[in-house]
Design a protein around this motif. Structure first.
Motif, PDB file in Angstrom:
ATOM      1  N   ALA A  60       0.847  -1.192   0.000  1.00 15.02           N
ATOM      2  CA  ALA A  60       0.000   0.000   0.000  1.00 15.02           C
ATOM      3  C   ALA A  60       0.884   1.243   0.000  1.00 15.02           C
ATOM      4  CB  ALA A  60      -0.919  -0.003   1.219  1.00 15.02           C
ATOM      5  N   ARG A  61       0.668   2.132  -0.960  1.00 14.65           N
ATOM      6  CA  ARG A  61       1.453   3.357  -1.046  1.00 14.65           C
ATOM      7  C   ARG A  61       0.666   4.558  -0.515  1.00 14.65           C
ATOM      8  NH1 ARG A  61       5.649   3.274  -4.600  1.00 14.65           N
ATOM      9  NH2 ARG A  61       6.211   5.166  -3.496  1.00 14.65           N
ATOM     10  N   PRO A  66      -8.198   3.696   2.034  1.00 13.85           N
ATOM     11  CA  PRO A  66      -7.330   2.542   2.295  1.00 13.85           C
ATOM     12  C   PRO A  66      -7.595   1.422   1.287  1.00 13.85           C
ATOM     13  CG  PRO A  66      -9.097   2.665   3.906  1.00 13.85           C
ATOM     14  CD  PRO A  66      -9.165   3.925   3.122  1.00 13.85           C
ATOM     15  N   PRO A  67      -6.549   0.849   0.678  1.00 18.62           N
ATOM     16  CA  PRO A  67      -6.769  -0.270  -0.238  1.00 18.62           C
ATOM     17  C   PRO A  67      -7.180  -1.517   0.537  1.00 18.62           C
ATOM     18  CG  PRO A  67      -4.432   0.088   0.103  1.00 18.62           C
ATOM     19  CD  PRO A  67      -5.126   1.196   0.818  1.00 18.62           C
ATOM     20  N   THR A  68      -7.947  -2.388  -0.094  1.00 21.08           N
ATOM     21  CA  THR A  68      -8.402  -3.615   0.556  1.00 21.08           C
ATOM     22  C   THR A  68      -8.092  -4.819  -0.326  1.00 21.08           C
ATOM     23  OG1 THR A  68     -10.635  -3.469  -0.407  1.00 21.08           O
ATOM     24  CG2 THR A  68     -10.275  -2.392   1.724  1.00 21.08           C
ATOM     25  N   PHE A  74      -5.180  -3.423   4.093  1.00 28.83           N
ATOM     26  CA  PHE A  74      -3.844  -3.982   4.283  1.00 28.83           C
ATOM     27  C   PHE A  74      -2.788  -2.905   4.096  1.00 28.83           C
ATOM     28  CE2 PHE A  74      -4.480  -4.148  -0.277  1.00 28.83           C
ATOM     29  CZ  PHE A  74      -3.235  -3.827  -0.803  1.00 28.83           C
ATOM     30  N   THR A  75      -1.599  -3.196   4.591  1.00 23.65           N
ATOM     31  CA  THR A  75      -0.428  -2.355   4.359  1.00 23.65           C
ATOM     32  C   THR A  75       0.556  -3.058   3.442  1.00 23.65           C
ATOM     33  OG1 THR A  75      -0.629  -1.268   6.517  1.00 23.65           O
ATOM     34  CG2 THR A  75       1.522  -1.174   5.451  1.00 23.65           C
ATOM     35  N   GLU A  76       0.790  -4.326   3.734  1.00 27.62           N
ATOM     36  CA  GLU A  76       1.708  -5.122   2.917  1.00 27.62           C
ATOM     37  C   GLU A  76       1.388  -6.590   3.131  1.00 27.62           C
ATOM     38  OE1 GLU A  76       6.511  -6.066   2.700  1.00 27.62           O
ATOM     39  OE2 GLU A  76       5.808  -4.138   3.470  1.00 27.62           O
ATOM     40  N   ARG A 231       4.419   7.609   5.996  1.00 27.54           N
ATOM     41  CA  ARG A 231       4.034   6.597   6.989  1.00 27.54           C
ATOM     42  C   ARG A 231       4.380   5.189   6.497  1.00 27.54           C
ATOM     43  NH1 ARG A 231      -0.464   3.419   7.254  1.00 27.54           N
ATOM     44  NH2 ARG A 231      -1.012   2.562   9.300  1.00 27.54           N
ATOM     45  N   VAL A 232       4.061   4.896   5.239  1.00 25.89           N
ATOM     46  CA  VAL A 232       4.316   3.563   4.691  1.00 25.89           C
ATOM     47  C   VAL A 232       5.816   3.268   4.663  1.00 25.89           C
ATOM     48  CG1 VAL A 232       4.189   2.154   2.605  1.00 25.89           C
ATOM     49  CG2 VAL A 232       2.196   3.444   3.358  1.00 25.89           C
TER      50      VAL A 232
END
Length: 285
Positions: A60-61, A66-68, A74-76, A231-232
């Protein structure tokens, strides 16, 4: 060869498909993205996908929205089969078109006791070296993180309405260029926000509320995108340090030092110490 297929459903209901055997796919609204999404539905860079063999690693950039994956934010994460990626109103179905798999028969030759003992000592030495190297690079990150922008509202340095308008137009042109380059040069995104804020203040002084409101929305979105990226990258660096992934850690460390250029504080000191330690590691025999 493994080919990844993307079946994309856009907000208006239209559908598109893409197949690729590339090792990296970038999704977002930026002109440089492999899958370009409509304006307003995503960040400039929203999700990066790194493809290795039969697995795909999703990063996730941005987080607005927020991507799902299969409905869960999720983040990664890493996937090995079909999945449903969501970015706001956009749905992207990921699937494999074909994959070639080699089956290798491994034979373990007999080894003497002496060889096993030597191998054991070599393994112990290597483990110790990796442990001490990881220890140097795994100092906990400070909880205090610097702000990328000052809380002091931007002001226009021009006194007359005509001068303010001309100055605002000039700053906007420069900011537009930096905004386009910021996916490749992280510090340009930080600078672009400040330039847009100054241009906004000058448009307001010139009485041009239309342009002032337009730029306000622009710099607010860009600021959110850059903060998400900040943050990412912090999370990736800390994860890479824990996993002893030096190449990833060095890459994220470089980007973070660029983003925080000119800043001070415990977090900056920590980044600088990490940079020196990795430099020492690189110079070590």
């Amino acid at each position: 060869m493994s080919v990844l297929r993307f079946d994309i459903t856009l907000p208006d209901g239209s559908k598109e498909s893409l197949q690729t055997d590339a090792e990296r796919v970038l999704i977002g609204r930026g002109a440089h993205c492999d899958i370009r999404l409509p304006e307003g539905s995503s960040a400039v860079e929203h999700v990066a996908i790194e493809i290795t063999g039969t697995t795909a690693r999703l990063l996730a950039r941005a987080f607005t929205p927020p991507p799902t994956l299969n409905g869960v934010a999720f983040t990664e994460l890493t996937i090995g089969g079909e999945a449903q990626l969501g970015i706001g109103p956009v749905a992207i179905h990921l699937s494999r078109v074909g994959a070639a798999t080699d089956k290798l028969a491994l034979k373990q030759p007999r080894s003497s006791v002496a060889v096993r003992v030597v191998g054991g000592f070599a393994l112990l030495i290597l483990t110790a070296m990796l442990y001490f190297r990881a220890t140097r690079a795994s100092e906990a990150a400070p909880t205090s993180v610097p702000e990328l922008w000052s809380d002091v509202p931007a002001t226009c340095p021009m006194s007359t309405a005509a001068q303010a308008r001309a100055f605002a137009i000039e700053k906007r042109i420069v900011a537009d260029g930096k905004r386009e380059r910021h996916p490749f040069y992280a510090s340009d995104g930080v600078e672009a926000v400040g330039l847009y804020q100054t241009a906004t203040a000058c448009f307001e002084r010139a009485g041009d509320t239309s342009n002032a409101e337009e730029l306000t929305l622009l710099w607010q979105q860009l600021r959110a995108d850059v903060n998400d990226d900040f943050r990412v990258r912090r999370l990736r660096l800390e994860r890479a340090l824990r996993a002893h992934e030096d190449e990833v850690a060095i890459r994220e460390l470089t980007m973070l030092r660029t983003l925080t250029m000119g800043k001070q504080g415990p977090y900056i000191d920590w980044l600088n110490r990490l940079a020196r330690k990795f430099s020492m590691d690189k110079d070590s025999p």
